[in-house]
Design a protein around this motif. Structure first.
Motif, PDB file in Angstrom:
ATOM      1  N   ILE A   1       0.828  -1.204   0.000  1.00 25.60           N
ATOM      2  CA  ILE A   1       0.000   0.000   0.000  1.00 25.60           C
ATOM      3  C   ILE A   1       0.866   1.259   0.000  1.00 25.60           C
ATOM      4  CG2 ILE A   1      -1.703   1.331   1.311  1.00 25.60           C
ATOM      5  CD1 ILE A   1      -2.896  -1.348   2.223  1.00 25.60           C
ATOM      6  N   ALA A   2       1.943   1.255   0.785  1.00 24.43           N
ATOM      7  CA  ALA A   2       2.821   2.431   0.854  1.00 24.43           C
ATOM      8  C   ALA A   2       3.502   2.698  -0.486  1.00 24.43           C
ATOM      9  CB  ALA A   2       3.874   2.242   1.940  1.00 24.43           C
ATOM     10  N   GLU A   3       3.695   1.676  -1.278  1.00 23.74           N
ATOM     11  CA  GLU A   3       4.396   1.808  -2.555  1.00 23.74           C
ATOM     12  C   GLU A   3       3.543   2.479  -3.625  1.00 23.74           C
ATOM     13  OE1 GLU A   3       7.575   1.259  -5.286  1.00 23.74           O
ATOM     14  OE2 GLU A   3       7.441   1.446  -3.120  1.00 23.74           O
ATOM     15  N   ILE A   4       2.234   2.491  -3.463  1.00 26.05           N
ATOM     16  CA  ILE A   4       1.366   3.065  -4.491  1.00 26.05           C
ATOM     17  C   ILE A   4       1.639   4.566  -4.608  1.00 26.05           C
ATOM     18  CG2 ILE A   4      -1.022   3.517  -5.185  1.00 26.05           C
ATOM     19  CD1 ILE A   4      -1.756   0.861  -3.804  1.00 26.05           C
ATOM     20  N   GLY A   5       2.042   4.970  -5.797  1.00 27.62           N
ATOM     21  CA  GLY A   5       2.370   6.374  -6.048  1.00 27.62           C
ATOM     22  C   GLY A   5       3.763   6.769  -5.608  1.00 27.62           C
ATOM     23  N   ASP A   6       4.533   5.818  -5.097  1.00 26.87           N
ATOM     24  CA  ASP A   6       5.885   6.087  -4.623  1.00 26.87           C
ATOM     25  C   ASP A   6       6.816   6.312  -5.819  1.00 26.87           C
ATOM     26  OD1 ASP A   6       7.602   5.959  -2.086  1.00 26.87           O
ATOM     27  OD2 ASP A   6       8.683   4.600  -3.422  1.00 26.87           O
ATOM     28  N   LYS A   7       7.967   6.930  -5.577  1.00 29.36           N
ATOM     29  CA  LYS A   7       8.893   7.221  -6.671  1.00 29.36           C
ATOM     30  C   LYS A   7       9.397   5.947  -7.344  1.00 29.36           C
ATOM     31  CE  LYS A   7      12.940   7.726  -3.738  1.00 29.36           C
ATOM     32  NZ  LYS A   7      13.839   8.663  -3.119  1.00 29.36           N
ATOM     33  N   THR A   8       9.518   4.838  -6.617  1.00 27.26           N
ATOM     34  CA  THR A   8       9.968   3.611  -7.260  1.00 27.26           C
ATOM     35  C   THR A   8       8.877   3.018  -8.153  1.00 27.26           C
ATOM     36  OG1 THR A   8       9.537   2.488  -5.155  1.00 27.26           O
ATOM     37  CG2 THR A   8      11.828   2.944  -5.696  1.00 27.26           C
ATOM     38  N   GLN A   9       7.627   3.283  -7.831  1.00 25.13           N
ATOM     39  CA  GLN A   9       6.558   2.858  -8.729  1.00 25.13           C
ATOM     40  C   GLN A   9       6.574   3.719  -9.994  1.00 25.13           C
ATOM     41  OE1 GLN A   9       2.380   3.148  -7.501  1.00 25.13           O
ATOM     42  NE2 GLN A   9       2.269   0.942  -7.869  1.00 25.13           N
ATOM     43  N   LEU A  10       6.856   4.980  -9.837  1.00 21.79           N
ATOM     44  CA  LEU A  10       7.022   5.849 -10.998  1.00 21.79           C
ATOM     45  C   LEU A  10       8.253   5.433 -11.807  1.00 21.79           C
ATOM     46  CD1 LEU A  10       6.202   9.263  -9.289  1.00 21.79           C
ATOM     47  CD2 LEU A  10       4.709   7.918 -10.769  1.00 21.79           C
ATOM     48  N   LEU A  11       9.279   4.964 -11.127  1.00 19.30           N
ATOM     49  CA  LEU A  11      10.462   4.445 -11.808  1.00 19.30           C
ATOM     50  C   LEU A  11      10.095   3.203 -12.627  1.00 19.30           C
ATOM     51  CD1 LEU A  11      13.501   4.442 -12.391  1.00 19.30           C
ATOM     52  CD2 LEU A  11      13.824   3.241 -10.198  1.00 19.30           C
TER      53      LEU A  11
END
Length: 189
Positions: A13-23
Motif C-alpha cells: 500500500i505504501a508503494e502506491i504512487g511512490d517514486k519507485t513505482q514511478l520508476l
C-alpha cells in the motif's frame, strides 16, 4: 506469519504512487521487455530490504525494552504522515540506462530505495517483529505486488488509480500499526 502479512500489506500500500513505482513506469516505457525489469526489482528489493531489516533488528537490540514500543509507535506515525506527501518522478535520465533492462532496473531501484518510505518502513517493521526473514520476504512481496501491475498495465493503471486514496489508506495502515504496537505493550504489561 504476522510479520510477513503486516510487512506485505504495509509496503504494497505504501508503494502506491511512490517514486519507485514511478520508476517502474519509466523503465517499462524505456525497455520493451518486462521480465528483466521485474527480476531487477526483485533483486534490488531483496538486497535493499535485507540490509534495512537487519539494521532495524540490530538497532532494536540496543534500545531498552521499555522504550522500544514507544519509539516504534512514533516511527509508524511519522511514516504515516510522510506517506501523505506525494512523491515526484526523478528518473528523467540515468547513466545506468545503457546497461540493459535488468542491470539498469537493479541499480536504479536499489538507489531509489535508499531513504525511501518503504525502506524506512522495513527498518521499523524489522524492529517491531523479531522474525527478520519474514519481514524481508513480506516487504519484497509487497514491493512486487505494487510494481508488477504497473509494469504489466503501465500508464492505463496509473491513470485510473486514485493515488490520494492509496496514500491515505497507507497512512491509516501505519497509524493502525502504531496503535497495535502500543496496545500490545499495555496487554503484555
Amino acid at each position: 506469519m504476522d510479520a510477513f502479512l503486516a510487512s506485505t500489506v504495509a509496503v504494497a500500500i505504501a508503494e502506491i504512487g511512490d517514486k519507485t513505482q514511478l520508476l517502474s513506469l519509466f523503465l517499462v516505457a524505456r525497455y520493451a521487455t518486462r521480465l528483466p525489469i521485474i527480476l531487477g526489482i526483485f533483486v534490488a528489493t531483496v538486497l535493499n530490504h535485507a540490509l534495512s531489516a537487519w539494521l532495524g533488528a540490530w538497532v532494536a537490540s540496543f534500545i531498552p525494552e521499555a522504550w522500544l514500543p514507544w519509539i516504534l509507535a512514533g516511527s509508524f506515525v511519522a511514516i504515516a504522515l510522510w506517506l501523505l506527501v506525494p512523491d515526484k518522478d526523478d528518473s528523467d535520465d540515468s547513466k545506468f540506462l545503457g546497461m540493459g533492462a535488468f542491470m539498469a532496473t537493479t541499480i536504479m531501484f536499489f538507489l531509489a530505495e535508499i531513504g525511501d518510505k518503504t525502506q524506512v518502513a522495513t527498518v521499523v517493521l524489522a524492529a517491531r517483529f523479531t522474525e527478520t526473514f519474514w519481514v524481508i520476504l513480506g516487504t519484497t512481496v509487497g514491493m512486487l505486488l505494487a510494481n508488477i501491475p504497473v509494469i504489466m498495465a503501465g500508464r492505463w493503471l496509473m491513470e485510473r488509480l486514485p493515488l490520494a486514496t492509496a496514500r491515505i489508506g497507507a497512512s491509516v495502515l501505519f497509524v493502525a500499526l502504531a496503535v497495535v504496537t502500543v496496545w500490545a505493550t499495555f496487554m503484555n504489561s
